[in-house]
Design an enzyme around this catalytic site. Structure first.
Site, mmCIF file in Angstrom:
data_model
loop_
_atom_site.group_PDB
_atom_site.id
_atom_site.type_symbol
_atom_site.label_atom_id
_atom_site.label_comp_id
_atom_site.label_asym_id
_atom_site.label_seq_id
_atom_site.Cartn_x
_atom_site.Cartn_y
_atom_site.Cartn_z
ATOM 1 N NE ARG A 1 -2.481 -5.524 7.303
ATOM 2 C CZ ARG A 1 -3.826 -6.086 6.929
ATOM 3 N NH1 ARG A 1 -4.167 -6.755 7.536
ATOM 4 N NH2 ARG A 1 -4.224 -5.668 5.806
ATOM 5 C CG PHE B 1 -13.459 2.015 7.391
ATOM 6 C CD1 PHE B 1 -12.974 1.168 6.253
ATOM 7 C CD2 PHE B 1 -14.153 1.414 8.174
ATOM 8 C CE1 PHE B 1 -13.306 -0.175 6.164
ATOM 9 C CE2 PHE B 1 -14.346 -0.246 8.220
ATOM 10 C CZ PHE B 1 -13.816 -0.696 7.028
ATOM 11 N NE ARG C 1 -6.302 -11.887 5.838
ATOM 12 C CZ ARG C 1 -7.127 -10.646 5.606
ATOM 13 N NH1 ARG C 1 -7.055 -9.935 4.706
ATOM 14 N NH2 ARG C 1 -7.544 -9.995 6.962
ATOM 15 C CE LYS D 1 -3.838 -2.156 2.301
ATOM 16 N NZ LYS D 1 -4.797 -2.168 3.538
ATOM 17 C CG ASN E 1 -3.539 -1.912 6.936
ATOM 18 O OD1 ASN E 1 -3.270 -1.984 5.904
ATOM 19 N ND2 ASN E 1 -4.722 -2.701 7.576
ATOM 20 C CB THR F 1 -7.419 -5.321 10.118
ATOM 21 O OG1 THR F 1 -7.838 -6.566 9.827
ATOM 22 C CG2 THR F 1 -7.543 -4.181 9.461
ATOM 23 C CD GLU G 1 -8.860 -9.067 -3.291
ATOM 24 O OE1 GLU G 1 -9.598 -8.746 -2.454
ATOM 25 O OE2 GLU G 1 -7.602 -9.513 -3.051
ATOM 26 C CG HIS H 1 -5.537 -6.262 -0.024
ATOM 27 N ND1 HIS H 1 -6.777 -6.308 0.649
ATOM 28 C CD2 HIS H 1 -5.436 -7.177 -1.083
ATOM 29 C CE1 HIS H 1 -7.254 -7.163 -0.128
ATOM 30 N NE2 HIS H 1 -6.868 -7.544 -1.123
ATOM 31 C CE1 TYR I 1 -9.527 -3.192 0.723
ATOM 32 C CE2 TYR I 1 -8.617 -1.094 -0.030
ATOM 33 C CZ TYR I 1 -8.647 -2.307 0.808
ATOM 34 O OH TYR I 1 -7.279 -2.585 1.167
HETATM 35 P P1 ATP Z 1 -7.084 -5.704 3.402
HETATM 36 O O1 ATP Z 1 -8.377 -5.728 2.924
HETATM 37 O O2 ATP Z 1 -6.690 -4.365 3.387
HETATM 38 O O3 ATP Z 1 -6.180 -6.644 3.349
HETATM 39 P P2 ATP Z 1 -8.240 -6.472 5.944
HETATM 40 O O4 ATP Z 1 -8.663 -7.651 5.175
HETATM 41 O O5 ATP Z 1 -7.376 -7.016 6.978
HETATM 42 O O6 ATP Z 1 -7.565 -5.459 5.153
HETATM 43 P P3 ATP Z 1 -10.833 -5.285 5.998
HETATM 44 O O7 ATP Z 1 -11.915 -5.758 7.093
HETATM 45 O O8 ATP Z 1 -10.861 -6.064 4.650
HETATM 46 O O9 ATP Z 1 -9.204 -5.625 6.547
HETATM 47 O O10 ATP Z 1 -10.630 -3.823 5.768
HETATM 48 C C1 ATP Z 1 -9.932 -3.146 4.688
HETATM 49 C C2 ATP Z 1 -9.219 -2.084 5.012
HETATM 50 O O11 ATP Z 1 -10.126 -1.118 5.683
HETATM 51 C C3 ATP Z 1 -8.214 -2.364 6.127
HETATM 52 O O12 ATP Z 1 -6.943 -2.768 5.644
HETATM 53 C C4 ATP Z 1 -8.072 -1.151 6.954
HETATM 54 O O13 ATP Z 1 -6.966 -0.401 6.336
HETATM 55 C C5 ATP Z 1 -9.339 -0.513 6.734
HETATM 56 N N1 ATP Z 1 -10.384 -0.599 7.859
HETATM 57 C C6 ATP Z 1 -10.630 -1.772 8.437
HETATM 58 N N2 ATP Z 1 -11.350 -1.492 9.395
HETATM 59 C C7 ATP Z 1 -11.406 -0.247 9.788
HETATM 60 C C8 ATP Z 1 -11.484 0.550 10.611
HETATM 61 N N3 ATP Z 1 -12.602 0.177 11.852
HETATM 62 N N4 ATP Z 1 -11.271 2.005 10.817
HETATM 63 C C9 ATP Z 1 -10.413 2.500 9.770
HETATM 64 N N5 ATP Z 1 -10.132 1.708 8.887
HETATM 65 C C10 ATP Z 1 -10.448 0.330 8.741
HETATM 66 MG MG MG Z 2 -10.025 -7.408 3.425
#
Ligand code: ATP
Ligand code: MG
Length: 133
Positions: free
Chosen positions: A102, A57, A85, A9, A112, A91, A126, A115, A49
Site C-alpha cells: 500500500r 463509506f 496483512r 483492486k 489502496n 489501510t 471470502e 484487499h 463488504y
Molecule cells: P481491506 O478489507 O480492503 O483489506 P482493511 O482491512 O485494511 O482493507 P477495512 O477496515 O476492512 O480495512 O476497510 C475496508 C476498506 O474500506 C479499506 O480498504 C478502505 O478502502 C475503505 N475504508 C476503510 N476506512 C475508511 C475510511 N475511514 N474512509 C474511507 N474508506 C475507508
Molecule cells: Mg478489511
C-alpha cells in the site's frame, strides 16, 4: 499451511500493477494457489463488504470495488493471513510502512490497491465467496 484471500483492486489493475503486486507475493514465498480475474456487480461488492454495511463509506467502497476488473487470488503460506496483512501495510497508504504494497502502490485510503482477509473466519468465507468448488 494457511490460506488467505487477496484482491488486487481496480486502481491497481487500471495502472497495470498486476504483475508487480503478484511478484511481491511470490518474493515473500506465498504460493498463488488459485486466481480469477472478475468484474464484480455492485451487489457482489455489497455482499463481500457486508461487515462494513453500517459505515459511512460503505456505498462508495462498493461502487469502487465494482468499478472495474479485479484479480482475486488464494495465497498459501504458513501464517498466510497475518503475513499478507504485514506486507500489505496499513489501510491508509499514507500510514503504511515503507516497503509495503500500500505504501508503494496505494493512492489513498479508498484506492489502496489490495484487499487481504483479516482473520481465519473471514479468509474461509471470502475464499468460498469467490471459489465455489
Ligand atoms: P481491506 O478489507 O480492503 O483489506 P482493511 O482491512 O485494511 O482493507 P477495512 O477496515 O476492512 O480495512 O476497510 C475496508 C476498506 O474500506 C479499506 O480498504 C478502505 O478502502 C475503505 N475504508 C476503510 N476506512 C475508511 C475510511 N475511514 N474512509 C474511507 N474508506 C475507508
Ligand atoms: Mg478489511
Amino acid at each position: 499451511m494457511e490460506k488467505t484471500l487477496s484482491i488486487i483492486k481496480p486502481d491497481a489493475m487500471e495502472r497495470n500493477l498486476e504483475d508487480k503486486i503478484k511478484n511481491v507475493f511470490i518474493r515473500n514465498n506465498f504460493e498463488i494457489v488459485r486466481e480469477r480475474k472478475v468484474k464484480l456487480e455492485k451487489k457482489d461488492a455489497e455482499q463481500f463488504y457486508k461487515v462494513h454495511e453500517t459505515k459511512p463509506f460503505y456505498n462508495d467502497l462498493c461502487n469502487y470495488l465494482s468499478s472495474g476488473p479485479v484479480l482475486v487470488m488464494v495465497l498459501q503460506k504458513e501464517n498466510a493471513i497475518a503475513e499478507n496483512r504485514k506486507i500489505m501495510g496499513a489501510t491508509n497508504p499514507e500510514e503504511a510502512d515503507p516497503g509495503t504494497i500500500r505504501k508503494e502502490f496505494g493512492i489513498s485510503i479508498d484506492k489502496n490497491s489490495v484487499h487481504g482477509s483479516d482473520s481465519k473466519e473471514n479468509a474461509d468465507k471470502e475464499i468460498s465467496f469467490f471459489f465455489k468448488d
